[in-house]
Design an enzyme around this catalytic site. Sequence first.
Site, mmCIF file in Angstrom:
data_model
loop_
_atom_site.group_PDB
_atom_site.id
_atom_site.type_symbol
_atom_site.label_atom_id
_atom_site.label_comp_id
_atom_site.label_asym_id
_atom_site.label_seq_id
_atom_site.Cartn_x
_atom_site.Cartn_y
_atom_site.Cartn_z
ATOM 1 N N THR A 1 0.837 -1.207 0.000
ATOM 2 C CA THR A 1 0.000 0.000 0.000
ATOM 3 C C THR A 1 0.871 1.256 0.000
ATOM 4 O O THR A 1 0.357 2.367 0.129
ATOM 5 C CB THR A 1 -0.912 0.016 1.248
ATOM 6 O OG1 THR A 1 -0.076 -0.151 2.412
ATOM 7 C CG2 THR A 1 -1.940 -1.091 1.206
ATOM 8 N N ALA B 1 5.696 0.867 -4.045
ATOM 9 C CA ALA B 1 4.909 -0.127 -4.783
ATOM 10 C C ALA B 1 4.057 0.581 -5.830
ATOM 11 O O ALA B 1 3.990 0.157 -6.989
ATOM 12 C CB ALA B 1 4.027 -0.912 -3.814
ATOM 13 N N ARG B 2 3.441 1.671 -5.415
ATOM 14 C CA ARG B 2 2.515 2.372 -6.304
ATOM 15 C C ARG B 2 3.253 3.027 -7.482
ATOM 16 O O ARG B 2 2.839 2.920 -8.620
ATOM 17 C CB ARG B 2 1.798 3.459 -5.484
ATOM 18 C CG ARG B 2 0.607 4.092 -6.145
ATOM 19 C CD ARG B 2 -0.083 5.003 -5.136
ATOM 20 N NE ARG B 2 0.727 6.187 -4.844
ATOM 21 C CZ ARG B 2 0.695 7.289 -5.567
ATOM 22 N NH1 ARG B 2 -0.099 7.386 -6.599
ATOM 23 N NH2 ARG B 2 1.471 8.316 -5.246
ATOM 24 N N ASP C 1 20.010 -0.972 -5.846
ATOM 25 C CA ASP C 1 20.464 0.407 -6.018
ATOM 26 C C ASP C 1 19.925 0.757 -7.401
ATOM 27 O O ASP C 1 20.463 0.301 -8.411
ATOM 28 C CB ASP C 1 21.986 0.501 -5.999
ATOM 29 C CG ASP C 1 22.451 1.935 -6.171
ATOM 30 O OD1 ASP C 1 21.873 2.657 -7.014
ATOM 31 O OD2 ASP C 1 23.380 2.357 -5.470
ATOM 32 N N HIS C 2 18.859 1.548 -7.453
ATOM 33 C CA HIS C 2 18.160 1.641 -8.742
ATOM 34 C C HIS C 2 19.011 2.311 -9.818
ATOM 35 O O HIS C 2 18.744 2.170 -11.001
ATOM 36 C CB HIS C 2 16.787 2.310 -8.590
ATOM 37 C CG HIS C 2 16.811 3.806 -8.497
ATOM 38 N ND1 HIS C 2 17.056 4.474 -7.334
ATOM 39 C CD2 HIS C 2 16.613 4.766 -9.427
ATOM 40 C CE1 HIS C 2 17.007 5.782 -7.554
ATOM 41 N NE2 HIS C 2 16.739 5.989 -8.822
ATOM 42 N N ASP D 1 21.910 9.434 1.414
ATOM 43 C CA ASP D 1 20.819 9.198 0.458
ATOM 44 C C ASP D 1 21.355 8.927 -0.952
ATOM 45 O O ASP D 1 20.776 8.133 -1.692
ATOM 46 C CB ASP D 1 19.889 10.430 0.450
ATOM 47 C CG ASP D 1 18.632 10.206 -0.376
ATOM 48 O OD1 ASP D 1 17.994 9.156 -0.205
ATOM 49 O OD2 ASP D 1 18.286 11.093 -1.186
ATOM 50 N N HIS E 1 24.336 5.535 -4.969
ATOM 51 C CA HIS E 1 24.351 5.810 -6.414
ATOM 52 C C HIS E 1 25.670 6.410 -6.905
ATOM 53 O O HIS E 1 26.195 6.011 -7.944
ATOM 54 C CB HIS E 1 23.225 6.768 -6.787
ATOM 55 C CG HIS E 1 21.886 6.407 -6.212
ATOM 56 N ND1 HIS E 1 21.448 5.108 -6.111
ATOM 57 C CD2 HIS E 1 20.885 7.179 -5.715
ATOM 58 C CE1 HIS E 1 20.229 5.096 -5.576
ATOM 59 N NE2 HIS E 1 19.871 6.338 -5.326
#
Length: 517
Positions: free
Chosen positions: A22, A26-27, A189-190, A247, A252
């Site tokens: 929720t 995820a969204r 790690d996107h 962050d 990154h």
Amino acid sequence: MTDNKIDSVSAPAAVYFIFGATGDLARRKLFPALYSLYREGKLGERFAVVGLARRPRTNEQFRDDVFSSIGEFCRYKPGENEVWSAFSDHFTYLSLDTGNVDAFKQLKEHTEQLEAAYGIPGNRLFYLALAPELFGSVSRNLRDGGMLESSGWHRLVIEKPFGYDYPSAEKLNEEIRHVFREDEVFRIDHYLGKEMVQNIEVIRFANAFFEPLWNKNHIANVQITLSETVGVEDRGAYYNKSGALRDMVQNHMLQMLTMIAMEPPGRLDPESIRDEKVKVLRSVRRYASEEEVRDHIVRGQYSSGSLKGKALKGYREEDNVDPESVTETFFAAKLFVENFRWAGVPFYVRTGKRLPVKSTEIVVEFKNVPGNVLFARKQDLQPNLLVIRVNPMEGIYFRINAKAPGNDMKIQPVAMEFCQSCQVGINTPEAYERLLFDAARGEGTYFTRWDELAAAWKIVDPIAAAWRDYAIAPDEYPAGSWGPEKAERILSDDGYHWWPVNGQDEDHVVWVSNTDK
Ligand SMILES: NC(=O)C1=CN([C@@H]2O[C@H](COP(=O)(O)OP(=O)(O)OC[C@H]3O[C@@H](n4cnc5c(N)ncnc54)[C@H](OP(=O)(O)O)[C@@H]3O)[C@@H](O)[C@H]2O)C=CC1
Ligand SMILES: O=C1O[C@H](COP(=O)(O)O)[C@@H](O)[C@H](O)[C@H]1O
């Protein structure tokens, strides 16, 4: 339990458990990624997705949430049609508190029914889109609730931040490793899922002309910029504890640096690549003393300012931010990779919020030829640059010197550009899509191994400690500017300057780019 073998064609039949179903991640990312994979045939039909969170939802309500998330954030839009209906049938929801082992036993029953219905051989992928404090208890309850007793593979995908510093990361890792093997853990790690970050190794290792020049003899410096126009938005509470160092830099920025600096791996397999990346992180010079940190690191925080004519408030006025906060929203540093290849080459890195443009770019600046020997107008000679555009434009940009048309032997810098985003545009798979697919087929190259994380924390921790111990507060910069003035100085002291990103600041350099025209 079977081995984590890589399936290179499509994801094997599996159940995907989205803990935190929720929530925001995820969204915005996970449901859209699943839908794109489905639309591209990479999920097949033998899969099930179970959404898990505490608040109650019926399956229908959950499917409605997924539908609106995909409508808003996915590159494929779902219509009320057969494709959507077939896709959404795979989704069910269970209300579960991660601390309650009985709920996991119930989940086990639910899962076995799904596996029987879809012919799934016990493969289970657990995606923890949850606060990291919950990772340990989820892992334990997955085991104690019997969720790891199936005959297929089990994979745990976890989000950043992985700890707050090295000791907390180590503790978290131990909790997870009591239950999962290292090769079953996929730490996201996107940035490693971004097309152009993955392209770095191909650019470097598949081209005859880069690798011979890729060292201290030919490269003057490397610049890595990850600038954002956004502020902290609604994440003030999280960000105020984290700051740019934790962050963005710990993960990154250092990951991009390792991709640029690593040695060619013996083989292109996950462990060989990650072995090389760890070596880079271990070679990064550590700054710990007050003098080292003050000389090499810039810590900034945005104050009120404006961007594109819009007035912006300062960081300390943001929601859920301490009005006396000394959290940094900007970080720049001169780093060194102390090995044979890179000795003496500065790696300048900078990242910040409320900067003038959204852009991630890596610039490799080559050493100049001895211009005064052949060319009278030495000032015309600009260094060759290789620019890797990561985000939002994707592509490669190579700047060379050429003769300006005409009778004079005048030199002008010209650009050779491959604009990938101009060619494949919005079809480029998003980072989460790629990483979810990789995790599902057991491909770990673009996930962070524990020793990489540990080495990154050991670079970052002494900096944070020096800021604290020597009360090094951030320098202010107006929102909409390029950070504190000192960020320019760490380069200008060495005779360099930041190369403009996204074709900004055009008078700085002739930036002839098809995409910028
Ligand atoms: N959002 C983003 O863009 C990014 C997020 N991340 C990381 O991803 C993780 C999730 O972030 P995000 O989605 O933004 O967070 P949110 O706060 O939006 O969502 C948290 C989710 O966790 C669920 N949850 C909380 N406590 C429990 C519990 N005890 N048992 C079961 N479910 C629980 C919540 O649902 P409920 O209240 O119904 O239980 C909710 O679904 C974090 O680690 C974050 O740092 C990383 C990169 C980007
Ligand atoms: O991990 C994070 O990354 C985003 C920036 O990601 P991008 O893909 O949009 O460049 C950053 O905004 C966020 O603070 C950080 O947690």
